[in-house]
Enzyme design. Structure first.
Site, short mmCIF file in Angstrom:
data_model
loop_
_atom_site.label_atom_id
_atom_site.label_comp_id
_atom_site.label_asym_id
_atom_site.label_seq_id
_atom_site.Cartn_x
_atom_site.Cartn_y
_atom_site.Cartn_z
N ARG A 80 -14.72 -0.17 9.58
CA ARG A 80 -14.06 1.62 8.79
C ARG A 80 -15.37 2.05 8.98
NH1 ARG A 80 -9.49 -1.09 8.19
NH2 ARG A 80 -8.57 -1.85 5.64
N ARG B 258 0.85 -1.15 -0.42
CA ARG B 258 0.04 -0.21 -0.41
C ARG B 258 0.81 0.91 0.02
NH1 ARG B 258 -5.22 -1.74 2.44
NH2 ARG B 258 -6.07 0.18 2.42
N TYR C 70 0.79 4.34 -2.47
CA TYR C 70 -0.90 5.38 -2.70
C TYR C 70 -0.38 6.01 -1.45
CZ TYR C 70 -5.95 6.81 -2.32
OH TYR C 70 -6.51 7.65 -1.89
N ASP C 71 0.39 5.20 -0.38
CA ASP C 71 0.39 6.02 0.96
C ASP C 71 1.48 7.12 0.89
OD1 ASP C 71 -2.00 3.78 1.51
OD2 ASP C 71 -0.57 3.56 3.54
N ASN D 230 -13.13 7.01 3.70
CA ASN D 230 -14.19 5.65 2.99
C ASN D 230 -15.17 5.85 2.75
OD1 ASN D 230 -12.02 4.09 5.14
ND2 ASN D 230 -12.96 2.68 3.24
N1 UDP Z 1 -12.47 -6.05 2.46
C1 UDP Z 1 -13.17 -7.42 2.49
N2 UDP Z 1 -13.94 -7.71 1.64
C2 UDP Z 1 -14.01 -7.87 0.08
C3 UDP Z 1 -13.24 -5.94 0.05
C4 UDP Z 1 -12.81 -5.70 0.80
O1 UDP Z 1 -13.50 -8.01 3.74
O2 UDP Z 1 -14.14 -8.04 -1.04
C5 UDP Z 1 -12.02 -5.25 3.24
C6 UDP Z 1 -10.93 -4.77 3.51
O3 UDP Z 1 -9.63 -5.73 4.18
C7 UDP Z 1 -10.60 -4.06 4.01
C8 UDP Z 1 -12.23 -3.34 4.04
O4 UDP Z 1 -13.14 -4.20 3.50
O5 UDP Z 1 -10.43 -4.46 5.73
C9 UDP Z 1 -12.43 -2.37 3.17
O6 UDP Z 1 -11.51 -2.55 1.67
P1 UDP Z 1 -11.21 -1.46 0.81
O7 UDP Z 1 -10.59 -2.52 -0.42
O8 UDP Z 1 -13.18 -0.60 0.78
O9 UDP Z 1 -10.37 -0.31 1.28
P2 UDP Z 1 -9.40 0.74 2.34
O10 UDP Z 1 -10.43 1.15 3.49
O11 UDP Z 1 -9.10 -0.53 3.15
O12 UDP Z 1 -8.92 1.59 1.59
#
Ligand code: UDP
Length: 311
Positions: free
Chosen positions: A211, A142, A145-146, A174
């Site tokens: 989140r 990551r 991006y970060d 989010n």
């Molecule tokens: N996630 C999940 N199932 C999915 C896609 C994402 O459980 O099909 C989880 C992911 O591991 C994270 C959270 O949902 O903990 C949010 O993921 P996202 O990709 O939306 O963005 P992030 O907040 O990680 O940048």
């Protein structure tokens, strides 16, 4: 006013195009469509206030005429997208930000950087306040991006301090809503797509990670308010209503009206365990807070995906 939005065909960028046009601005929408979607701006093509510039902002650009505002939103922004495009992500956060700031300097324009809660990494403080410096793994997957966004913030502050540019930085948590790409890999489109297709919902890890989801219209309102303030430090924009991913998956299942099984999959590397904005600064400075609750926002988003899947 004439307003340039980089990444204007993206999920958030296209909502900004709509908002600024509704406010009477002429909008220049710049996008190279690596993750942006032409459909998001299709309805604007015949609008005389709207101009599309097909360009990669990581490359130098000159634009004729005055520009009053530049909103730099260009970047792959979902983990799946930036893992697919790691080098373009690093370039647009660094070179793209530099080019956007150079243009702001040349035009004496207001500037607003779309930064991210990812600058806090896997946070050791909860909820996250703007004065927290974060816990980012620079060489993790990551990191592209970060670190690009952290660099972008540093560059923005340097242009403010050295050149007196009227800059603004938002850290976006989010965000969800219509015009997300069904295949962007994020939790909202993934789970909603699966629910609508009658598939099992993929929860990564044990789903205890949290989140906090903000509806896109709330975010756009916060952005619009900040742009015209004389304030240059970062401002968190997000909805502090925190939920575990497992509970979130259950909410989507019940909203969809389908019986959905949950399928647990491995947690991706460096996936933040918690995330929730402290929005005291935005509340005090902008008189802003999210208005759309999750039930309502999710219902609208699900309807949007239902429509795109039918089309
Ligand atoms: N996630 C999940 N199932 C999915 C896609 C994402 O459980 O099909 C989880 C992911 O591991 C994270 C959270 O949902 O903990 C949010 O993921 P996202 O990709 O939306 O963005 P992030 O907040 O990680 O940048």
């Amino acid at each position: 006013m004439r307003t340039l939005i980089t990444g204007g065909a993206g999920f958030i960028g296209s909502h900004l195009c709509d908002r600024f046009i509704a406010e009477g601005h002429d909008v220049l929408c710049l996008d190279n469509f690596i993750t942006g979607n032409p459909v998001n701006i299709h309805h604007l093509h015949d609008n005389p206030r709207f101009t599309l510039i097909r360009h990669n902002i990581s490359n130098h650009i000159e634009i004729d005429g005055p520009i009053d505002n530049i909103l730099h939103f260009a970047s792959p922004a979902s983990p799946v997208d930036y893992l697919r495009h790691p080098i373009p992500t690093l370039k647009v956060g660094s070179l793209g930000t530099h080019n956007s700031l150079g243009l702001a300097k040349a035009k004496n324009a207001r500037f607003l950087l779309a930064s991210t809660s990812e600058v806090y990494g896997d946070p050791e403080r909860h909820p996250q306040r703007e004065d927290y410096w974060g816990n980012v793994n620079p060489i993790g997957i990551r990191g592209v991006y970060d670190e690009a966004k952290r660099f972008a913030e540093a560059m923005t502050m340097a242009y403010h301090r050295s050149h007196g540019i009227n800059t603004h930085i938002i850290r976006i948590f989010n965000t969800y809503g219509p015009r997300m790409r069904l295949d962007d890999g994020r939790v909202v489109p993934n789970l909603m797509g699966q629910a609508l297709r009658g598939e099992s919902l993929t929860v990564y890890g044990d789903g205890s990670q949290t989140r906090s989801f903000c509806y896109v219209s709330d975010l756009v309102e916060g952005i619009f308010r900040l742009l015209f303030k004389d304030f240059h430090e970062p401002v968190n924009l997000g909805n502090p209503n925190e939920v575990s991913i497992l509970d979130f998956a259950k909410e989507i299942a019940s909203l969809s009206g389908h019986e959905c099984r949950i399928e647990f999959k491995p947690l991706p590397q460096d996936d933040p365990k918690v995330r929730k904005p402290d929005i005291t600064r935005a509340r005090t400075l902008l008189g802003w807070e999210p208005k759309v609750d999750r039930q309502e926002g999710m219902r609208q988003t699900l309807e949007y995906f239902r429509g795109t899947m039918r089309a």
